[in-house]
Design a protein around this motif. Structure first.
Motif, mmCIF file in Angstrom:
data_model
loop_
_atom_site.group_PDB
_atom_site.id
_atom_site.type_symbol
_atom_site.label_atom_id
_atom_site.label_comp_id
_atom_site.label_asym_id
_atom_site.label_seq_id
_atom_site.Cartn_x
_atom_site.Cartn_y
_atom_site.Cartn_z
ATOM 1 N N UNK A 159 0.849 -1.187 0.000
ATOM 2 C CA UNK A 159 0.000 0.000 0.000
ATOM 3 C C UNK A 159 0.888 1.242 0.000
ATOM 4 N N UNK A 160 0.787 2.053 -1.057
ATOM 5 C CA UNK A 160 1.644 3.219 -1.235
ATOM 6 C C UNK A 160 0.869 4.505 -0.995
ATOM 7 N N UNK A 161 1.607 5.538 -0.570
ATOM 8 C CA UNK A 161 1.029 6.867 -0.397
ATOM 9 C C UNK A 161 2.144 7.879 -0.550
ATOM 10 N N UNK A 162 1.785 9.148 -0.712
ATOM 11 C CA UNK A 162 2.771 10.226 -0.780
ATOM 12 C C UNK A 162 2.881 10.887 0.589
ATOM 13 N N UNK A 163 4.108 11.028 1.096
ATOM 14 C CA UNK A 163 4.336 11.622 2.411
ATOM 15 C C UNK A 163 5.504 12.598 2.318
ATOM 16 N N UNK A 164 5.575 13.584 3.230
ATOM 17 C CA UNK A 164 6.729 14.481 3.253
ATOM 18 C C UNK A 164 7.944 13.816 3.879
ATOM 19 N N UNK A 165 9.119 14.191 3.417
ATOM 20 C CA UNK A 165 10.376 13.666 3.953
ATOM 21 C C UNK A 165 10.649 14.300 5.315
ATOM 22 N N UNK A 206 10.997 7.446 -5.230
ATOM 23 C CA UNK A 206 10.637 8.670 -5.965
ATOM 24 C C UNK A 206 11.118 9.940 -5.273
ATOM 25 N N UNK A 207 12.321 9.906 -4.708
ATOM 26 C CA UNK A 207 12.897 11.095 -4.075
ATOM 27 C C UNK A 207 14.175 11.454 -4.802
ATOM 28 N N UNK A 208 14.271 12.696 -5.252
ATOM 29 C CA UNK A 208 15.471 13.150 -5.955
ATOM 30 C C UNK A 208 16.662 13.122 -5.003
ATOM 31 N N UNK A 209 17.898 13.010 -5.528
ATOM 32 C CA UNK A 209 19.060 12.803 -4.665
ATOM 33 C C UNK A 209 19.328 13.925 -3.686
ATOM 34 N N UNK A 212 15.049 18.527 -0.355
ATOM 35 C CA UNK A 212 15.112 18.958 1.040
ATOM 36 C C UNK A 212 14.053 18.278 1.893
ATOM 37 N N UNK A 213 14.227 18.391 3.199
ATOM 38 C CA UNK A 213 13.212 17.888 4.123
ATOM 39 C C UNK A 213 11.888 18.574 3.825
ATOM 40 N N UNK A 214 10.813 17.815 3.838
ATOM 41 C CA UNK A 214 9.504 18.349 3.483
ATOM 42 C C UNK A 214 9.089 17.991 2.072
ATOM 43 N N UNK A 215 10.064 17.600 1.231
ATOM 44 C CA UNK A 215 9.734 17.160 -0.130
ATOM 45 C C UNK A 215 8.934 15.862 -0.066
ATOM 46 N N UNK A 216 8.055 15.672 -1.041
ATOM 47 C CA UNK A 216 7.231 14.467 -1.038
ATOM 48 C C UNK A 216 7.973 13.270 -1.637
ATOM 49 N N UNK A 217 7.737 12.118 -1.049
ATOM 50 C CA UNK A 217 8.258 10.870 -1.574
ATOM 51 C C UNK A 217 7.134 9.842 -1.564
ATOM 52 N N UNK A 279 20.470 4.994 -8.297
ATOM 53 C CA UNK A 279 19.034 5.250 -8.155
ATOM 54 C C UNK A 279 18.266 3.990 -7.788
ATOM 55 N N UNK A 280 17.274 4.159 -6.976
ATOM 56 C CA UNK A 280 16.440 3.036 -6.564
ATOM 57 C C UNK A 280 15.824 3.303 -5.205
ATOM 58 N N UNK A 281 14.888 2.470 -4.805
ATOM 59 C CA UNK A 281 14.227 2.669 -3.514
ATOM 60 C C UNK A 281 15.151 2.335 -2.345
ATOM 61 N N UNK A 282 14.917 2.997 -1.216
ATOM 62 C CA UNK A 282 15.559 2.630 0.043
ATOM 63 C C UNK A 282 14.565 1.781 0.826
ATOM 64 N N UNK A 283 15.058 0.686 1.399
ATOM 65 C CA UNK A 283 14.162 -0.295 2.025
ATOM 66 C C UNK A 283 14.606 -0.555 3.463
ATOM 67 N N UNK A 284 13.652 -0.540 4.375
ATOM 68 C CA UNK A 284 13.910 -0.920 5.762
ATOM 69 C C UNK A 284 13.101 -2.178 6.068
ATOM 70 N N UNK A 285 13.794 -3.228 6.505
ATOM 71 C CA UNK A 285 13.149 -4.469 6.939
ATOM 72 C C UNK A 285 13.267 -4.554 8.452
#
Length: 307
Positions: A159-165, A206-209, A212-217, A279-285
């Motif tokens: 389940x995906x959503x857009x959130x601020x960094x 989907x976060x550019x390299x 800034x904090x507050x940007x959506x991912x 480039x690619x997603x960051x994953x926390x398990x």
């Protein structure tokens, strides 16, 4: 990497005055006289790395993206010209790459908290951004329990959503997203997991390299499945190509221990190892956790390539 970052800072300093290029979102970018943006990619190439990795390392170590640093430095120099009072505001605006006093005034106020007219009259307030200089401090005070994993392509489903960094503390937007899922949904997701990283995953994409904090991912709460597997139609899917991953294992107070390890990858691990981010997603398990999630053992998966 340290020399590449300092080279980048030197180029920024040499081109603070001059035309301002813009992102699609309208944010000022690094200018170069007589026009155009200097090529961050070429700076990275000269130092044997990539623009993506260089921007990520700058953002992580400086605590701000490159574009924000440039804006602060540009307005620091502009403020000195404003206070001196030798030129009118339009001349100063043009000098620093703005086509009107209105656009210059907005950028000036965003940094200093007051417009150029007020600062010229009152002498302040001024919020100066010193020139950065990166140095490698050899401490190794954060134990980095790491392995390199070569993975075939796989899919992240959930389940995906857009959130601020948000860099520090718990992200309440992610908390709300997870809390809205019924308990039975977590069990359904666990049953779908059939490949590494195992278990329920926290995915940032989907976060550019250097955003800034507050940007959506894009945040996805889900699991990893084999590339050949199928996902239920009601779940979101992120396709992950084959590649190598650096996997950092961390344990302690949650999320503080995880965030400290994340910061240490930039400050200590990448400068000391022949790998760079790709480039690619960051994953926390989450491997295991306390019932109240006050502590947890986690694995942080970052996509890498040989440096």
């Amino acid at each position: 990497m340290i020399s590449a970052l300092n080279h980048l800072v030197d180029l920024v300093e040499a081109h603070l005055a001059g035309p301002v290029e813009t992102h699609l979102a309208g944010e000022p970018r690094v200018g170069e006289r007589p026009g155009g943006e200097f090529d961050v990619e070429s700076v990275a190439g000269r130092h044997g790395t990539t623009e993506y990795h260089l921007r990520r390392m700058f953002s992580s170590l400086a605590g701000m993206p490159l574009s924000e640093y440039v804006r602060r430095r540009r307005m620091t120099l502009a403020a000195a010209d404003v206070v001196r009072g030798e030129d009118d505001l339009l001349t100063i605006a043009v000098r620093y790459g703005y086509g009107s006093t209105e656009a210059f005034g907005r950028a000036f106020r965003a940094v200093h908290g007051a417009g150029p007219g007020e600062v010229r009259r009152d002498g302040g307030p001024l919020r100066s951004q010193p020139q950065l200089r990166f140095r490698l401090t050899v401490e190794g005070n954060t134990r980095m329990d790491t392995r390199i994993v070569d993975r075939p392509a796989f899919r992240l489903v959930g389940h995906a959503t857009r959130v601020p960094l948000i860099h520090h503390g718990v992200n309440p937007h992610i908390q709300q997203h997870i809390a809205a899922l019924p308990a039975a949904e977590h069990q359904r997701l666990k049953a779908l997991s059939d490949t590494e990283p195992a278990g329920i995953l926290q995915v940032s994409d989907d976060l550019a390299p250097d955003d800034p904090e507050g940007s959506e991912l894009t945040y996805l709460h889900g699991v990893a499945v084999a590339a050949t597997g199928t996902a239920p139609d009601d779940l979101d899917v992120i396709e992950v190509p084959a590649g190598r991953w650096a996997v950092f294992r961390t344990a302690g107070p949650y999320p503080q221990a995880l965030q400290a390890t994340w910061a240490a990858t930039a400050a200590e691990w990448f400068p000391s190892n022949p790998w760079r981010l790709r480039p690619g997603p960051s994953i926390v398990a989450v491997v295991e956790r306390a019932a109240d999630f006050s502590t947890a053992t986690c694995e942080l998966w970052l996509p890498v390539e040989p440096g």
